[in-house]
Design a protein around this motif. Structure first.
Motif, PDB file in Angstrom:
ATOM      1  N   LEU A  81       0.852  -1.187   0.000  1.00  0.00           N
ATOM      2  CA  LEU A  81       0.000   0.000   0.000  1.00  0.00           C
ATOM      3  C   LEU A  81       0.886   1.235   0.000  1.00  0.00           C
ATOM      4  CD1 LEU A  81      -2.652  -0.964   2.716  1.00  0.00           C
ATOM      5  CD2 LEU A  81      -2.870  -1.139   0.229  1.00  0.00           C
ATOM      6  N   TYR A  82       0.389   2.316  -0.596  1.00  0.00           N
ATOM      7  CA  TYR A  82       1.153   3.561  -0.566  1.00  0.00           C
ATOM      8  C   TYR A  82       0.223   4.764  -0.517  1.00  0.00           C
ATOM      9  CZ  TYR A  82       0.288   3.706  -5.627  1.00  0.00           C
ATOM     10  OH  TYR A  82      -0.303   3.714  -6.869  1.00  0.00           O
ATOM     11  N   MET A  83       0.768   5.845   0.006  1.00  0.00           N
ATOM     12  CA  MET A  83       0.054   7.118   0.109  1.00  0.00           C
ATOM     13  C   MET A  83       1.052   8.216  -0.271  1.00  0.00           C
ATOM     14  SD  MET A  83      -1.579   8.818   3.538  1.00  0.00           S
ATOM     15  CE  MET A  83      -0.015   8.714   4.378  1.00  0.00           C
ATOM     16  N   ILE A  84       0.659   9.098  -1.165  1.00  0.00           N
ATOM     17  CA  ILE A  84       1.524  10.201  -1.601  1.00  0.00           C
ATOM     18  C   ILE A  84       0.773  11.504  -1.379  1.00  0.00           C
ATOM     19  CG2 ILE A  84       2.820  11.224  -3.506  1.00  0.00           C
ATOM     20  CD1 ILE A  84       2.786   8.392  -4.818  1.00  0.00           C
ATOM     21  N   PHE A  85       1.447  12.447  -0.753  1.00  0.00           N
ATOM     22  CA  PHE A  85       0.840  13.751  -0.485  1.00  0.00           C
ATOM     23  C   PHE A  85       1.764  14.833  -1.042  1.00  0.00           C
ATOM     24  CE2 PHE A  85       0.123  17.290   2.683  1.00  0.00           C
ATOM     25  CZ  PHE A  85      -1.065  17.707   2.115  1.00  0.00           C
ATOM     26  N   ASP A  86       1.200  15.730  -1.865  1.00  0.00           N
ATOM     27  CA  ASP A  86       1.941  16.845  -2.454  1.00  0.00           C
ATOM     28  C   ASP A  86       1.423  18.150  -1.858  1.00  0.00           C
ATOM     29  OD1 ASP A  86       3.308  15.089  -4.215  1.00  0.00           O
ATOM     30  OD2 ASP A  86       1.598  15.112  -5.577  1.00  0.00           O
ATOM     31  N   PRO A  87       1.927  18.564  -0.680  1.00  0.00           N
ATOM     32  CA  PRO A  87       1.382  19.749  -0.029  1.00  0.00           C
ATOM     33  C   PRO A  87       1.676  21.060  -0.770  1.00  0.00           C
ATOM     34  CG  PRO A  87       3.281  18.948   1.190  1.00  0.00           C
ATOM     35  CD  PRO A  87       2.997  17.967   0.093  1.00  0.00           C
ATOM     36  N   ILE A  88       2.848  21.131  -1.396  1.00  0.00           N
ATOM     37  CA  ILE A  88       3.205  22.304  -2.207  1.00  0.00           C
ATOM     38  C   ILE A  88       3.803  21.821  -3.525  1.00  0.00           C
ATOM     39  CG2 ILE A  88       3.533  23.864  -0.232  1.00  0.00           C
ATOM     40  CD1 ILE A  88       6.545  23.383  -0.464  1.00  0.00           C
ATOM     41  N   LYS A  89       4.005  22.760  -4.436  1.00  0.00           N
ATOM     42  CA  LYS A  89       4.405  22.412  -5.809  1.00  0.00           C
ATOM     43  C   LYS A  89       5.643  21.516  -5.894  1.00  0.00           C
ATOM     44  CE  LYS A  89       5.592  24.501 -10.212  1.00  0.00           C
ATOM     45  NZ  LYS A  89       5.839  25.727 -10.946  1.00  0.00           N
ATOM     46  N   ASN A  90       6.689  21.793  -5.154  1.00  0.00           N
ATOM     47  CA  ASN A  90       7.957  21.070  -5.300  1.00  0.00           C
ATOM     48  C   ASN A  90       8.226  20.033  -4.213  1.00  0.00           C
ATOM     49  OD1 ASN A  90       8.618  22.491  -7.619  1.00  0.00           O
ATOM     50  ND2 ASN A  90       9.473  24.178  -6.431  1.00  0.00           N
ATOM     51  N   LEU A  91       7.243  19.712  -3.387  1.00  0.00           N
ATOM     52  CA  LEU A  91       7.444  18.774  -2.291  1.00  0.00           C
ATOM     53  C   LEU A  91       6.453  17.621  -2.395  1.00  0.00           C
ATOM     54  CD1 LEU A  91       8.815  18.047   0.428  1.00  0.00           C
ATOM     55  CD2 LEU A  91       7.030  19.396   1.546  1.00  0.00           C
ATOM     56  N   SER A  92       6.970  16.423  -2.270  1.00  0.00           N
ATOM     57  CA  SER A  92       6.138  15.220  -2.313  1.00  0.00           C
ATOM     58  C   SER A  92       6.519  14.321  -1.140  1.00  0.00           C
ATOM     59  CB  SER A  92       6.366  14.491  -3.639  1.00  0.00           C
ATOM     60  OG  SER A  92       5.566  13.351  -3.714  1.00  0.00           O
ATOM     61  N   LEU A  93       5.533  13.912  -0.344  1.00  0.00           N
ATOM     62  CA  LEU A  93       5.743  13.032   0.793  1.00  0.00           C
ATOM     63  C   LEU A  93       5.117  11.684   0.469  1.00  0.00           C
ATOM     64  CD1 LEU A  93       4.593  15.541   3.539  1.00  0.00           C
ATOM     65  CD2 LEU A  93       6.932  15.107   2.803  1.00  0.00           C
ATOM     66  N   LYS A  94       5.836  10.598   0.748  1.00  0.00           N
ATOM     67  CA  LYS A  94       5.321   9.273   0.426  1.00  0.00           C
ATOM     68  C   LYS A  94       5.474   8.356   1.633  1.00  0.00           C
ATOM     69  CE  LYS A  94       5.601   5.622  -3.055  1.00  0.00           C
ATOM     70  NZ  LYS A  94       6.222   5.168  -4.303  1.00  0.00           N
ATOM     71  N   PHE A  95       4.431   7.566   1.898  1.00  0.00           N
ATOM     72  CA  PHE A  95       4.453   6.566   2.945  1.00  0.00           C
ATOM     73  C   PHE A  95       4.022   5.242   2.326  1.00  0.00           C
ATOM     74  CE2 PHE A  95       2.371   4.164   6.366  1.00  0.00           C
ATOM     75  CZ  PHE A  95       3.441   4.049   7.229  1.00  0.00           C
ATOM     76  N   GLU A  96       4.789   4.170   2.607  1.00  0.00           N
ATOM     77  CA  GLU A  96       4.495   2.860   2.019  1.00  0.00           C
ATOM     78  C   GLU A  96       4.474   1.775   3.090  1.00  0.00           C
ATOM     79  OE1 GLU A  96       6.969   1.818  -1.531  1.00  0.00           O
ATOM     80  OE2 GLU A  96       8.046   3.625  -0.920  1.00  0.00           O
ATOM     81  N   VAL A  97       3.658   0.771   2.868  1.00  0.00           N
ATOM     82  CA  VAL A  97       3.703  -0.467   3.637  1.00  0.00           C
ATOM     83  C   VAL A  97       3.919  -1.562   2.602  1.00  0.00           C
ATOM     84  CG1 VAL A  97       2.536  -2.035   5.206  1.00  0.00           C
ATOM     85  CG2 VAL A  97       2.083   0.413   5.358  1.00  0.00           C
ATOM     86  N   GLN A  98       5.109  -2.146   2.619  1.00  0.00           N
ATOM     87  CA  GLN A  98       5.431  -3.215   1.685  1.00  0.00           C
ATOM     88  C   GLN A  98       5.210  -4.558   2.374  1.00  0.00           C
ATOM     89  OE1 GLN A  98       9.472  -2.404   0.533  1.00  0.00           O
ATOM     90  NE2 GLN A  98       8.877  -0.760  -0.857  1.00  0.00           N
ATOM     91  N   ASN A  99       4.743  -5.546   1.617  1.00  0.00           N
ATOM     92  CA  ASN A  99       4.440  -6.876   2.136  1.00  0.00           C
ATOM     93  C   ASN A  99       3.458  -6.756   3.314  1.00  0.00           C
ATOM     94  OD1 ASN A  99       4.411  -9.601   2.684  1.00  0.00           O
ATOM     95  ND2 ASN A  99       6.601  -9.781   3.055  1.00  0.00           N
ATOM     96  N   LEU A 100       2.333  -6.165   3.032  1.00  0.00           N
ATOM     97  CA  LEU A 100       1.318  -5.839   4.036  1.00  0.00           C
ATOM     98  C   LEU A 100       0.962  -7.021   4.934  1.00  0.00           C
ATOM     99  CD1 LEU A 100      -0.785  -3.768   5.115  1.00  0.00           C
ATOM    100  CD2 LEU A 100      -2.355  -4.662   3.381  1.00  0.00           C
ATOM    101  N   PHE A 101       0.825  -8.212   4.382  1.00  0.00           N
ATOM    102  CA  PHE A 101       0.394  -9.376   5.156  1.00  0.00           C
ATOM    103  C   PHE A 101       1.568 -10.177   5.726  1.00  0.00           C
ATOM    104  CE2 PHE A 101      -3.109  -8.546   2.140  1.00  0.00           C
ATOM    105  CZ  PHE A 101      -4.045  -8.127   3.080  1.00  0.00           C
ATOM    106  N   ASP A 102       2.784  -9.615   5.649  1.00  0.00           N
ATOM    107  CA  ASP A 102       3.978 -10.189   6.258  1.00  0.00           C
ATOM    108  C   ASP A 102       4.216 -11.635   5.823  1.00  0.00           C
ATOM    109  OD1 ASP A 102       6.260  -9.934   7.777  1.00  0.00           O
ATOM    110  OD2 ASP A 102       5.288 -10.503   9.653  1.00  0.00           O
ATOM    111  N   LYS A 103       4.154 -11.879   4.517  1.00  0.00           N
ATOM    112  CA  LYS A 103       4.367 -13.221   3.971  1.00  0.00           C
ATOM    113  C   LYS A 103       5.857 -13.545   3.914  1.00  0.00           C
ATOM    114  CE  LYS A 103       0.044 -13.993   2.760  1.00  0.00           C
ATOM    115  NZ  LYS A 103      -0.752 -15.141   3.090  1.00  0.00           N
ATOM    116  N   ASN A 104       6.202 -14.787   4.180  1.00  0.00           N
ATOM    117  CA  ASN A 104       7.576 -15.250   4.105  1.00  0.00           C
ATOM    118  C   ASN A 104       7.782 -15.878   2.720  1.00  0.00           C
ATOM    119  OD1 ASN A 104      10.157 -16.065   4.676  1.00  0.00           O
ATOM    120  ND2 ASN A 104       9.562 -17.727   6.021  1.00  0.00           N
TER     121      ASN A 104
END
Length: 145
Positions: A81-104
C-alpha cells in the motif's frame, strides 16, 4: 560462481503487478496499492558447479556446460500500500507499507538465490536462506529545486 562472477536467476514462468489507486483533493493526495503475483520460478542450483572443485572430477561431453536448476518454493501474492501527499508544488511526501500481510517468501528475481552462500556448510546441498523482507514501513520525501 567463481572468478568474481555469480550465476543468474531464471525469470519466473508468469509474473504480474497490478497498480490501483485514486487521486483526491485536486490530485494532491494519492492512495494506492500494488498486488504482485509470481508464478512458478526456478533458480540455478548453487551446487551445480561444485564438482569443478573436486580434484578427481573428469569433465565429459555429456556433463560439460550442463546447468542444473531447482524449483523455488511457491511465492505468495504480495500486497503493498502507498500514500503520496503533495502539499506544495515542489514537495512530495510518500508513505508505504510493503508486504502488508507479512508473507515469508523467496524473491524470484534476486540473483542471490543462486550464490554460494546458499550452500549448507556441511556440503549436503543448497537451502533457501534468502527470504525477502517481511512487512516494511517506508517514509520518504522528494523536494525539487
Amino acid at each position: 560462481m567463481g572468478y568474481g562472477q555469480a550465476q543468474f536467476s531464471e525469470l519466473p514462468q508468469d509474473y504480474a503487478t497490478l497498480d490501483i489507486g485514486t487521486r483526491l483533493f485536486h490530485e494532491k493526495f494519492t492512495l494506492g496499492g500494488l498486488i504482485k503475483y509470481t508464478g512458478k520460478s526456478k533458480r540455478i542450483d548453487p551446487t551445480s558447479d561444485q564438482e569443478l572443485y573436486d580434484p578427481n572430477y573428469n569433465p565429459t561431453i555429456e556433463n560439460f556446460d550442463k546447468i542444473l536448476t531447482q524449483d523455488l518454493p511457491n511465492i505468495p501474492t504480495i500486497v503493498d500500500l502507498y500514500m503520496i501527499f503533495d502539499p506544495i508544488k515542489n514537495l512530495s511526501l510518500k508513505f508505504e507499507v510493503q508486504n502488508l500481510f507479512d508473507k515469508n517468501y523467496v524473491d524470484a528475481l534476486n540473483t542471490y538465490n543462486s550464490s554460494a552462500s546458499n550452500i549448507f556448510s556441511d556440503g549436503s546441498g543448497a537451502g533457501f536462506n534468502n527470504q525477502a523482507r517481511g512487512r516494511t514501513f517506508i517514509g520518504s520525501f522528494v523536494f525539487r529545486y
